[in-house]
Motif scaffolding. Sequence first.
Motif, PDB file in Angstrom:
ATOM      1  N   ARG A 187       1.138  -1.051  -0.060  1.00 38.40           N
ATOM      2  CA  ARG A 187      -0.247   0.520   0.051  1.00 38.40           C
ATOM      3  C   ARG A 187       0.864   1.210   0.212  1.00 38.40           C
ATOM      4  N   ASP A 188       0.836   2.149  -0.775  1.00 42.89           N
ATOM      5  CA  ASP A 188       1.238   3.483  -1.283  1.00 42.89           C
ATOM      6  C   ASP A 188       1.551   3.999  -0.100  1.00 42.89           C
ATOM      7  N   PRO A 189       2.997   4.618   0.610  1.00 48.60           N
ATOM      8  CA  PRO A 189       2.817   5.655   1.693  1.00 48.60           C
ATOM      9  C   PRO A 189       2.235   6.458   1.591  1.00 48.60           C
ATOM     10  N   PRO A 215      -7.053  -4.517  -3.470  1.00 42.20           N
ATOM     11  CA  PRO A 215      -7.381  -4.999  -2.172  1.00 42.20           C
ATOM     12  C   PRO A 215      -6.750  -5.943  -2.302  1.00 42.20           C
ATOM     13  N   ALA A 216      -6.314  -6.436  -3.528  1.00 44.46           N
ATOM     14  CA  ALA A 216      -5.409  -7.414  -2.598  1.00 44.46           C
ATOM     15  C   ALA A 216      -4.055  -7.696  -4.370  1.00 44.46           C
ATOM     16  N   PRO A 217      -2.939  -6.706  -3.519  1.00 44.17           N
ATOM     17  CA  PRO A 217      -2.289  -6.766  -3.511  1.00 44.17           C
ATOM     18  C   PRO A 217      -0.476  -7.996  -3.741  1.00 44.17           C
ATOM     19  N   PHE A 218      -1.072  -8.953  -4.949  1.00 48.48           N
ATOM     20  CA  PHE A 218       0.089  -9.926  -4.126  1.00 48.48           C
ATOM     21  C   PHE A 218       0.757 -10.575  -5.553  1.00 48.48           C
ATOM     22  N   ARG A 278      11.718  15.816 -15.135  1.00 50.04           N
ATOM     23  CA  ARG A 278      11.969  15.851 -13.698  1.00 50.04           C
ATOM     24  C   ARG A 278      11.967  14.349 -13.240  1.00 50.04           C
ATOM     25  N   TRP A 279      10.199  13.829 -13.202  1.00 52.12           N
ATOM     26  CA  TRP A 279      10.426  12.457 -12.582  1.00 52.12           C
ATOM     27  C   TRP A 279       9.354  12.055 -13.198  1.00 52.12           C
ATOM     28  N   LEU A 280       8.983  10.701 -13.030  1.00 52.16           N
ATOM     29  CA  LEU A 280       8.400   9.988 -13.715  1.00 52.16           C
ATOM     30  C   LEU A 280       7.737   9.011 -12.643  1.00 52.16           C
ATOM     31  N   ASP A 281       6.090   9.516 -13.168  1.00 51.08           N
ATOM     32  CA  ASP A 281       5.332   8.328 -11.614  1.00 51.08           C
ATOM     33  C   ASP A 281       5.120   6.662 -11.833  1.00 51.08           C
ATOM     34  N   LEU A 282       5.089   6.096 -11.495  1.00 50.37           N
ATOM     35  CA  LEU A 282       4.856   5.023 -11.743  1.00 50.37           C
ATOM     36  C   LEU A 282       4.281   4.209 -10.427  1.00 50.37           C
ATOM     37  N   THR A 283       3.448   4.687  -9.876  1.00 47.73           N
ATOM     38  CA  THR A 283       2.353   4.504  -8.421  1.00 47.73           C
ATOM     39  C   THR A 283       1.849   3.329  -9.193  1.00 47.73           C
ATOM     40  N   PRO A 284       1.087   2.524  -8.472  1.00 50.40           N
ATOM     41  CA  PRO A 284       0.657   1.715  -8.989  1.00 50.40           C
ATOM     42  C   PRO A 284      -1.040   2.037  -8.326  1.00 50.40           C
ATOM     43  N   PRO A 285      -2.237   1.789  -8.749  1.00 50.78           N
ATOM     44  CA  PRO A 285      -3.469   1.494  -8.173  1.00 50.78           C
ATOM     45  C   PRO A 285      -3.334   1.173  -7.056  1.00 50.78           C
ATOM     46  N   HIS A 286      -4.942   1.643  -6.410  1.00 51.34           N
ATOM     47  CA  HIS A 286      -4.972   0.873  -4.878  1.00 51.34           C
ATOM     48  C   HIS A 286      -5.442  -0.451  -5.501  1.00 51.34           C
ATOM     49  N   ALA A 318      -7.444  -5.764   6.257  1.00 57.14           N
ATOM     50  CA  ALA A 318      -7.096  -4.335   5.699  1.00 57.14           C
ATOM     51  C   ALA A 318      -6.579  -3.699   4.795  1.00 57.14           C
ATOM     52  N   TRP A 319      -6.081  -5.025   4.021  1.00 59.49           N
ATOM     53  CA  TRP A 319      -5.334  -4.448   2.696  1.00 59.49           C
ATOM     54  C   TRP A 319      -7.032  -3.522   2.099  1.00 59.49           C
ATOM     55  N   ALA A 320      -8.039  -4.492   1.961  1.00 62.52           N
ATOM     56  CA  ALA A 320      -9.469  -3.558   1.546  1.00 62.52           C
ATOM     57  C   ALA A 320     -10.050  -2.254   1.606  1.00 62.52           C
ATOM     58  N   HIS A 321      -9.119  -1.543   2.810  1.00 65.17           N
ATOM     59  CA  HIS A 321      -9.992  -0.141   3.221  1.00 65.17           C
ATOM     60  C   HIS A 321      -9.394   0.733   2.924  1.00 65.17           C
ATOM     61  N   LYS A 322      -9.618   1.672   2.056  1.00 61.66           N
ATOM     62  CA  LYS A 322      -8.322   3.062   2.024  1.00 61.66           C
ATOM     63  C   LYS A 322      -7.968   3.607   3.285  1.00 61.66           C
ATOM     64  N   GLY A 323      -6.350   3.239   3.205  1.00 63.16           N
ATOM     65  CA  GLY A 323      -5.548   4.020   4.486  1.00 63.16           C
ATOM     66  C   GLY A 323      -5.117   2.967   4.893  1.00 63.16           C
ATOM     67  N   GLY A 324      -5.775   1.359   4.523  1.00 62.42           N
ATOM     68  CA  GLY A 324      -5.121   0.203   5.001  1.00 62.42           C
ATOM     69  C   GLY A 324      -4.012  -0.174   4.305  1.00 62.42           C
ATOM     70  N   GLY A 325      -3.506  -1.493   5.152  1.00 64.67           N
ATOM     71  CA  GLY A 325      -2.851  -2.156   4.275  1.00 64.67           C
ATOM     72  C   GLY A 325      -0.867  -2.409   4.737  1.00 64.67           C
ATOM     73  N   ALA A 326       0.049  -3.088   4.194  1.00 63.21           N
ATOM     74  CA  ALA A 326       1.007  -2.741   4.587  1.00 63.21           C
ATOM     75  C   ALA A 326       1.749  -2.587   3.798  1.00 63.21           C
TER      76      ALA A 326
END
Length: 689
Positions: A163-165, A527-530, A517-525, A326-334
């Motif tokens: 889960r993105d910081p 609920p099961a990023p495995f 300056r930078w390329l943003d590669l942030t993955p989307p939310h 917690a993975w399923a919730h906004k603001g949750g996960g690890a």
Amino acid sequence: MPPLDQEAVFKSSACPHDCPSTCALEVEVLPGGKVGRFKGAADHPYTRGVLCTKVARYADRVHADNRLLHPMRRTGPKGSGQFERITWDEAMAEIISRFSKIIADHGPEAVWPYYYAGTMGWVQRDSINGLRRAFGFSEQKGTFCVTLVKAGWQAGTGAEIGRDPQAMLDSDLIVIWGANSIATNIHSFALASEARKKRGAKIIVIDPYRSPTAEQADQHLALLPGSDAALALAVMHVAFRDGLADREYLVRHTDLPEGLEAHVAARGPEWASALTGLSVEAIEDFAKLYLTSKRAYLQMGYGVSRGRNGAASVHAVSCLPAVSGAWAHKGGGAFWAYGNPYAFVKRSVVQGAPAPETRMMDMSRIGVALTGHMTGDRSELGDGPPVMAILVQNTNPMVVAPNTNLVRQGFAREDLFCVVHEHFMTDTALMADIVLPATQFVEHDDLYAAASHASLQVGPALIPAPGEARANIEVNNEIARRLGATDPKFSKSAREMIDEMLIASGLDGYEDLRDRRWLDLTPPHDPAPFGHADKKFHFATGWADGMPMLPDYAGLDDRPDADHPFRMIAPPARNFLNTSFTHVARWRQKEGKPYLRLTAVTADAHGIQTGDLVEIGNGRGTVLLTAQIATGQADGVLVAEGLWGNGDFKGGTGINSLVSDEAGRPNGGALFHDTKVWLRRAEIASVAE
């Protein structure tokens, strides 16, 4: 060489250091080829205008009076500091002559290019691998930092993702587990602090000692080193016992929920209390708070992994958001670190690919590798030749590597030809036959990928290099050419290699990324990023060799005994980054001296007062430090923040002389927080404060 600016101007760059933040920078370039102020890029979504104090004052490091500026040859005994200035041609001629003879006499595996994360750039850092693989020099297993945590994290998630910081801004509970974020990842703590201010989020730090981050937390759980898995298992036990496990999530997104429930049934808070040193009440309270906070964010720190139980501990802790859902919730996960977003980048353009038949040696066991032909311990050498030449870039193994006394024995060999390419006269450079001056990041081009955010960034050369300093890729390419390499890449500049790597990866090249300056590669939310084939989180590890098959307390740690009743950990100091800043006067003054933190109970039992010189030791060595009475840690725990150079300690031996060079399971890894020692008041006068 970049053109000199006629007036002060801020230019974009990226921080090169071994820190997950990899800050987007704005660097003030002054007339005359100097740098001034360093600022965090205010518009970068993670940096957000914030810098650590070390990089904010980075001009002190770039323009330090003690920088190496010219090639040098050793003229006295190894370690004596006796060198003479020579030309680059003389240095290269000697390197090529010695390497060529060693290759002829012993074979290419007798040469060991050795590097790590003094720069994280994918050209300047990794070009040494291109040199290595062009000639079949011995390979290096990079185990100082990520091997143990990666093994534990991927056992569960199957990927270097999480889960993105930024999600912390939507969290109600933030658990910083095994990290001193204020010292090592300030932006992560800034996000947590913002969530606390705006949402009332609670911050809990789990760490064996009261770090600066723990001091700023709402709650600090000071568990015993290496016991993290026991606490995590107790939380899972409470989840199933009290009906707080998210059974729908477990069925849909995990592999063995019923097996896990049966497994943790006997691992409750009472069991965990005996292992962690935490009270049953504290464990129950933490478990219930975590399990009832669906927007619970878990920031995994590297400290969890720095021991024999490390990989198992990381895996057990990473199971928590799968059990709670917690993975399923906004603001949750690890989250641990990003790796997967960059998988498409063709890094092999620079570093090539290892040949499976080439010997690979563990960098954390460099002492064994350099001495094995003399001691009979050939666990690293195998049936290959002794290491007869070593080229060191971006690291300082005489201080950083475990089992310092054995490492020193290896570097002291007169028949070992040692070349060190460095910014400062480090402990390792003092042992070199040839010392070469290196550029710093504002003086060369490079490409960077972050761990705590998913930005790909270019760091261009902003000022000329001082003296005769040369970039890593220049040195590695020249060695390769002089040894006879014909691959065209060994005639290309860093900028050309960045361009080639980006274009091969389907991107538009160096200038485009520099201008963006930078390329943003942030993955989307997700609920099961495995990343496992079944797309589920795995409680089953697949490990063998005595490692847990399900999340568990491994029980492999270096437990205290009658002769060594204390547990010693060596976390990073706030003003040092490994040894990258230990040669800068400002930060040395801030840190003061090598201290040993111990509780008042421990001090009283040994007749120790603050300021006394104390001695700690085990079968690998002894170390002298200044006592500092502290709270927020168990009575049996000793804390030595670092890393100071060996010469900064009375007696000349640094803290890693006590740390074992045993390889952590299952894939290797250094054990910096897993050392049993004895303690006594030194038999010399008290150290004045």
